[in-house]
Design a protein around this motif. Structure first.
Motif, short mmCIF file in Angstrom:
data_model
loop_
_atom_site.label_atom_id
_atom_site.label_comp_id
_atom_site.label_asym_id
_atom_site.label_seq_id
_atom_site.Cartn_x
_atom_site.Cartn_y
_atom_site.Cartn_z
N TYR A 201 0.85 -1.19 0.00
CA TYR A 201 0.00 0.00 0.00
C TYR A 201 0.88 1.24 0.00
CZ TYR A 201 -3.64 -3.32 1.33
OH TYR A 201 -4.51 -4.38 1.35
N LEU A 202 0.65 2.13 -0.98
CA LEU A 202 1.45 3.36 -1.10
C LEU A 202 0.54 4.53 -1.47
CD1 LEU A 202 4.52 2.01 -3.14
CD2 LEU A 202 4.52 2.66 -0.73
N PHE A 203 0.95 5.73 -1.04
CA PHE A 203 0.26 6.94 -1.47
C PHE A 203 0.91 7.47 -2.74
CE2 PHE A 203 -0.80 7.23 3.15
CZ PHE A 203 -2.18 7.16 2.99
N ASP A 214 8.79 10.21 4.79
CA ASP A 214 8.38 11.61 4.99
C ASP A 214 7.11 11.61 5.85
OD1 ASP A 214 7.55 14.24 4.83
OD2 ASP A 214 8.05 14.46 2.71
N GLU A 215 7.29 11.68 7.16
CA GLU A 215 6.17 11.52 8.08
C GLU A 215 5.10 12.60 7.92
OE1 GLU A 215 7.62 11.22 12.04
OE2 GLU A 215 8.79 9.40 11.67
N SER A 216 5.51 13.83 7.68
CA SER A 216 4.53 14.92 7.56
C SER A 216 3.65 14.73 6.31
CB SER A 216 5.25 16.27 7.50
OG SER A 216 6.11 16.33 6.37
N LEU A 217 4.28 14.31 5.20
CA LEU A 217 3.51 14.10 3.98
C LEU A 217 2.59 12.89 4.10
CD1 LEU A 217 2.90 15.08 1.16
CD2 LEU A 217 4.88 13.78 0.31
N VAL A 218 3.09 11.83 4.74
CA VAL A 218 2.27 10.64 4.96
C VAL A 218 1.07 10.98 5.84
CG1 VAL A 218 2.20 8.36 6.02
CG2 VAL A 218 4.15 9.01 4.61
N LYS A 219 1.31 11.80 6.87
CA LYS A 219 0.23 12.22 7.75
C LYS A 219 -0.82 13.02 6.99
CE LYS A 219 -0.54 14.42 12.23
NZ LYS A 219 0.10 15.14 13.38
N GLU A 220 -0.36 13.87 6.08
CA GLU A 220 -1.28 14.65 5.25
C GLU A 220 -2.12 13.74 4.35
OE1 GLU A 220 -1.03 17.89 1.58
OE2 GLU A 220 0.71 17.57 2.87
N CYS A 221 -1.48 12.72 3.78
CA CYS A 221 -2.21 11.77 2.92
C CYS A 221 -3.25 10.98 3.71
CB CYS A 221 -1.22 10.82 2.26
SG CYS A 221 -0.11 11.60 1.05
N LEU A 222 -2.87 10.55 4.91
CA LEU A 222 -3.82 9.82 5.74
C LEU A 222 -5.05 10.66 6.04
CD1 LEU A 222 -1.35 8.14 8.28
CD2 LEU A 222 -2.74 6.96 6.57
N LYS A 223 -4.83 11.94 6.24
CA LYS A 223 -5.96 12.85 6.52
C LYS A 223 -6.88 12.96 5.31
CE LYS A 223 -6.94 17.47 8.31
NZ LYS A 223 -6.35 18.77 8.75
N LYS A 224 -6.28 12.96 4.10
CA LYS A 224 -7.09 13.06 2.88
C LYS A 224 -8.02 11.87 2.72
CE LYS A 224 -5.24 16.87 1.10
NZ LYS A 224 -6.03 18.09 0.84
N PHE A 225 -7.60 10.72 3.25
CA PHE A 225 -8.41 9.50 3.11
C PHE A 225 -9.11 9.11 4.42
CE2 PHE A 225 -5.51 9.22 -0.44
CZ PHE A 225 -6.31 8.75 -1.46
N ASN A 226 -9.05 10.00 5.40
CA ASN A 226 -9.71 9.78 6.69
C ASN A 226 -9.26 8.45 7.29
OD1 ASN A 226 -11.42 10.44 8.81
ND2 ASN A 226 -13.21 9.44 7.87
N MET A 227 -7.94 8.26 7.30
CA MET A 227 -7.35 7.03 7.83
C MET A 227 -6.40 7.35 8.97
SD MET A 227 -6.43 5.22 4.17
CE MET A 227 -5.71 3.77 4.92
#
Length: 521
Positions: A201-203, A214-227
């Motif tokens: 699984y990748l963004f 890149d923890e900040s970018l991963v965190k931002e992606c998780l927020k986009k998918f409500n995960m």
């Protein structure tokens, strides 16, 4: 005459194919929406995004379906959605069952078919296959949702297939963020060096995979998918993918990656001509309406000489100069009706509809259109008209039986994996039987089977099983022996179950394959 070196065909394919596939996918999605505003926007705005060539882009924008403006006579008929829905009703509406020699397998699969709404997923799959092209089923296990395997239908626009040496190397399933479509969660199915199926699984943002460090970018992606977190990457004990890829039987090798094409491919020009013909007919009716010619002698005027009661915007009333013959009333007010050549329009519309339906391999009566051909209420005439559609159904079901068998086999394997049992191959025990379509009738089937038995093309036992769908092997043999016993000459003895004592039964009732007899891979 210019010659073309076919050995260099792959150069042309590499340039055109991905763009053409994406264009046709988007075009069919627009047409299947049956929404005039969506279709108009696609032809006016979206086409240039697919083609850098100005001429190709203008060819699409110049189509009638892209020329609609407010107030213009316009009628979208929707022949493509009608054909797709007709194909779905023909192929999938009657349903299917699992009927094999092993009752235990059949009971499990038929119960699962009801619980998982697999019939609805079958119908949805037939819709995507007919209207858009190929698609896929995905098997997954999500313990927080269900303690059994889950089956999803993956639409073609979210499915990417990567090939290597004409073999599927990997599948990529895309999930797009509703908040921002540039953010994607990609589920990548591939095989490791040991040959086992793996899922990562990748963004993915703007054509680039996200660096998971890149923890900040991963965190931002998780927020986009409500995960809260990404699913864990897994290595499964399966030699086959848990993606069951259903390629449309109407395959076209023009597309890179051997992608299938929909059953309605190439009908957009007919759709465009049909739409324009109907629009022209409506325009002719409007222009050919009643016209009233009124002598200016009948129109009252004010003291300044202006007309008082004729609406200047009423185009139906036309004023004329007064009659030169005083008192000649017939020249004072005349009503005329335009000569509308509606027969030529309707013939054109019928011909276009017939061509479109025939190209899809269907009979007009399958879509409920009985005005395109002579009407005959007899069952024989109905069967004759439906022969084209029935042949199309047979071809479709042949490929569907393979797909559903593969899907249910892997379902049983995943179920064994979840429950900690050995993973075995159940494919030899699974038999998909499609329910009979409303046409042909039981009477017709019986007559055909009787002729086949009489001419030696089919045995009586086989005919009994085909006529009685769902009858087990034991029941069919018992029925066959009973028929034989009833037709024996008087005086010949039979046993209590109707089997001649001097004969060996054709089928050993104790023979039965059980799950424990299947070899483990």
């Amino acid at each position: 005459m210019y010659s073309f070196n076919l050995k260099q065909k792959e150069v042309l394919d590499n340039i055109r194919s991905p763009i053409i596939y994406n264009y046709n996918l988007a075009q069919n999605l627009a047409l299947l929406s049956n929404d005039v505003s969506v279709i108009r926007r696609f032809f006016q705005v979206e086409i240039p995004k697919f083609f850098k060539d100005t001429w190709l882009a203008m060819e699409g924008k110049d189509m009638f379906m892209g020329q609609y403006i407010p107030g213009q006579a316009f009628c979208y008929f929707g022949i493509i959605p009608m054909i797709v829905q007709g194909k779905v009703n023909l192929v999938a509406s009657a349903g299917f069952n699992c009927r094999s020699d092993d009752k235990e397998v059949d009971d499990v699969l038929n119960k699962f078919k009801e619980e998982a709404n697999l019939q609805e997923k079958f119908i949805k799959g037939a819709y995507w296959e007919s209207g858009i092209g190929d698609f896929a089923y995905r098997l997954s296990y999500q313990p927080d949702i269900s303690d059994k395997p889950i089956i999803d239908v993956i639409e073609p626009q979210y499915l990417e297939i990567n090939y290597s040496d004409d073999k599927i190397k990997s599948f990529v399933i895309r999930k797009v963020s509703h908040e921002d479509p540039s953010y994607e969660l990609r589920e990548i199915h591939y095989k490791n060096e040991a040959g086992f199926a793996c899922i990562d699984y990748l963004f993915h943002i703007d054509n680039h995979y996200v660096d998971m460090s890149d923890e900040s970018l991963v965190k931002e992606c998780l927020k986009k998918f409500n995960m809260k977190k990404l699913p864990k990457n897994v290595v499964l004990p399966f030699r086959d993918f848990l993606i069951i890829y259903k390629q449309n039987a109407n395959c076209n090798m023009l597309y890179k990656g051997q992608r299938g094409v929909p059953d309605t491919q190439g009908l957009v020009s007919i759709e465009d001509a049909l739409t324009e013909s109907i629009s022209d007919l409506i325009d002719a009716i409007r222009k050919g309406g009643l016209k009233e010619y009124v002598s200016d002698e009948l129109i009252p005027q004010d003291p300044e000489g202006k007309q008082m009661w004729i609406n200047p915007f009423n185009k139906r009333i036309i004023t004329t100069k007064g009659s030169s013959t005083p008192g000649d009333s017939k020249n004072l007010w005349q009503v005329t009706q335009g000569d509308i050549k509606w027969e030529s329009y309707t013939r054109t519309i019928q011909n276009l509809m017939s061509v479109a339906i025939n190209k899809a391999g269907l009979a007009p009566t399958t879509l409920g259109l009985t005005g395109l051909e002579s009407i005959n209420s007899s069952a024989e005439a109905q069967d004759a008209r439906e022969k084209t559609s029935m042949r199309t159904r047979d071809v479709a079901l042949e490929s569907w039986s393979v797909t559903l068998k593969d899907l249910l086999n892997r379902y049983l394997q995943v179920k064994d994996y979840i429950e900690g049992r050995s993973i075995v191959d159940y494919s030899s025990l699974i038999n998909i039987t499609f329910n009979e379509y409303t046409n042909p009738t039981l009477e017709n089937i019986t007559n055909v089977l009787a002729r086949q038995v009489q001419t030696g093309l089919k045995s009586q036992l086989t005919a009994i099983k085909e006529l009685n769908k769902g009858m087990s092997e034991e029941q069919a043999v018992a029925e066959y022996e009973q028929i034989k016993a009833e037709n024996l000459p008087m005086g010949q003895q039979t046993s209590d179950d109707g089997i001649n004592q001097n004969q060996q039964p054709l089928f050993n009732k104790n023979q039965r394959i059980t799950l424990t007899q299947i070899p483990v891979n």
